[in-house]
Design a protein around this motif. Structure first.
Motif, short mmCIF file in Angstrom:
data_model
loop_
_atom_site.label_atom_id
_atom_site.label_comp_id
_atom_site.label_asym_id
_atom_site.label_seq_id
_atom_site.Cartn_x
_atom_site.Cartn_y
_atom_site.Cartn_z
N LEU A 89 0.83 -1.22 0.00
CA LEU A 89 0.00 0.00 0.00
C LEU A 89 0.86 1.26 0.00
O LEU A 89 0.53 2.25 -0.68
N ALA A 90 1.96 1.23 0.74
CA ALA A 90 2.83 2.41 0.80
C ALA A 90 3.42 2.72 -0.56
O ALA A 90 3.48 3.89 -0.97
N VAL A 91 3.85 1.69 -1.29
CA VAL A 91 4.43 1.91 -2.61
C VAL A 91 3.38 2.41 -3.59
O VAL A 91 3.64 3.30 -4.41
N ILE A 92 2.16 1.87 -3.52
CA ILE A 92 1.09 2.31 -4.42
C ILE A 92 0.76 3.78 -4.19
O ILE A 92 0.71 4.59 -5.12
N PHE A 153 4.18 6.44 8.52
CA PHE A 153 5.62 6.62 8.59
C PHE A 153 6.36 6.13 7.35
O PHE A 153 7.50 6.54 7.10
N THR A 154 5.74 5.25 6.56
CA THR A 154 6.42 4.71 5.38
C THR A 154 6.11 5.49 4.11
O THR A 154 6.97 5.61 3.22
N SER A 158 8.91 7.09 1.29
CA SER A 158 8.80 6.47 -0.03
C SER A 158 8.48 7.52 -1.09
O SER A 158 9.03 7.49 -2.19
N THR A 159 7.59 8.44 -0.75
CA THR A 159 7.23 9.50 -1.71
C THR A 159 8.44 10.37 -2.03
O THR A 159 8.71 10.68 -3.18
N TRP A 160 9.17 10.75 -1.00
CA TRP A 160 10.33 11.63 -1.18
C TRP A 160 11.37 10.98 -2.09
O TRP A 160 11.94 11.63 -2.97
N VAL A 161 11.64 9.70 -1.88
CA VAL A 161 12.65 9.02 -2.68
C VAL A 161 12.15 8.78 -4.10
O VAL A 161 12.90 8.95 -5.07
N ALA A 201 10.87 -1.36 -6.05
CA ALA A 201 11.36 -2.52 -5.30
C ALA A 201 12.16 -2.08 -4.08
O ALA A 201 12.03 -2.66 -2.99
N ALA A 202 12.99 -1.05 -4.25
CA ALA A 202 13.79 -0.56 -3.13
C ALA A 202 12.91 -0.01 -2.03
O ALA A 202 13.11 -0.31 -0.84
N MET A 203 11.91 0.77 -2.39
CA MET A 203 11.01 1.35 -1.39
C MET A 203 10.15 0.29 -0.73
O MET A 203 9.86 0.36 0.47
N MET A 204 9.73 -0.71 -1.50
CA MET A 204 8.94 -1.79 -0.91
C MET A 204 9.76 -2.59 0.10
O MET A 204 9.28 -2.94 1.17
N THR A 205 11.03 -2.82 -0.24
CA THR A 205 11.91 -3.55 0.68
C THR A 205 12.16 -2.76 1.95
O THR A 205 12.08 -3.30 3.06
#
Length: 281
Positions: A89-92, A153-154, A158-161, A201-205
């Motif tokens: 959900l965070a990555v989406i 918090f995630t 994730s958005t910034w990166v 993939a990096a953000m999901m990990t």
């Protein structure tokens, strides 16, 4: 001279490997040691006797309410489901918001800075308000509680990166898709997302690992095996009398393996994702 330099390099390499791998070795060996070997001095580097009682039960340890990890499965299930759902959900959500900011400058430059500022808030500062909120909503001790809290918090990080990943993809690709008649959403899903797979993939990990190891909020917002995660479960082996090192190490192995497996699964994209461009906006 060259041989001397090579010897130094090998020495440093062996020292670094020993420094990082010895704790893993100690964790594994302690998980198979009987209780009588947990506190021996000098410590038993190579165990002479091995047992699986720390995993299956049957051992004895004075001062502990539990002597094995035979009841770990509900906590492993909770951690796996909560971490996976949160990272997905965070990555989406982060990818949608990052694309909007990178391409359409939604909110301006200050909006992106405001998003990452959420990470500056210590989690303990939100513990009491979150507890009262979820108590009034009757959501305490549920998966959805931890998922919603972890998303807070995630998603910002994730958005910034991901903004940097989308900025690194030429805008000409979007324009070419628009010329071919694609909408902004179709361009995002069919053009941008496939190209940004390493970043996703990096953000999901990173999101998965963050949720997997979180302890404080899980301790405060959960109370039973229905939703408690592995970090909370590990605390039961630290008693007022002694620490049950055997079961704690066995539980540590079970806690470590899923994160390691998940990271290796994502390794194909992870290295490129973590080194792709600079984090800037």
């Amino acid at each position: 001279m060259k041989i001397f330099v090579n010897l130094i390099k090998w020495f440093l390499l062996i020292f670094i490997l020993f420094f990082f791998l010895f704790p893993v070795y100690w964790l594994i060996t302690t998980a198979f040691k009987p209780a009588s070997d947990w506190f021996t001095w000098p410590p038993t580097i190579i165990p002479k006797t091995l047992t699986i009682e720390n995993f299956t039960g049957g051992g004895s340890f004075y001062g502990s309410t539990t002597t094995s990890i035979e009841n770990i499965m509900p906590y492993l299930r909770n951690s796996t489901v909560i971490s996976l759902l949160t990272s997905i959900l965070a990555v989406i959500i982060a990818s949608l918001s990052a694309y909007s900011i990178a391409r359409f400058k939604t909110g301006g430059r200050g909006f992106a800075s405001w998003i990452i500022s959420v990470r500056m808030l210590p989690p303990i500062a939100t513990a009491l308000p979150l507890y009262i909120l979820f108590k009034n909503l009757r959501l305490l001790d549920t998966w959805i509680t931890l998922i919603l809290v972890y998303l807070v918090f995630t998603i910002p990080f994730s958005t910034w990166v991901l903004i940097s990943f989308f900025n690194g993809i030429p805008k000409e690709l979007d324009e070419a898709a628009y010329i071919d008649g694609a909408s902004a959403m179709k361009t995002f899903f069919h053009v941008i997302l496939p190209l940004s797979a390493p970043g996703l993939a990096a953000m999901m990990t990173l999101s998965f690992v963050t949720c997997w190891g979180e302890f404080l909020l899980a301790l405060i917002l959960t109370s039973t095996a229905n939703s408690q995660t592995l970090p909370v479960y590990l605390g039961r082996y630290i008693t007022g009398w002694r620490i049950a090192w055997g079961p704690l190490s066995a539980a540590g192995i079970v806690t470590m393996l899923p994160a390691v497996i998940f990271s290796f699964t994502m390794q194909r994209y992870l290295l490129r994702g973590l080194t792709f461009g600079a984090v800037k906006y």
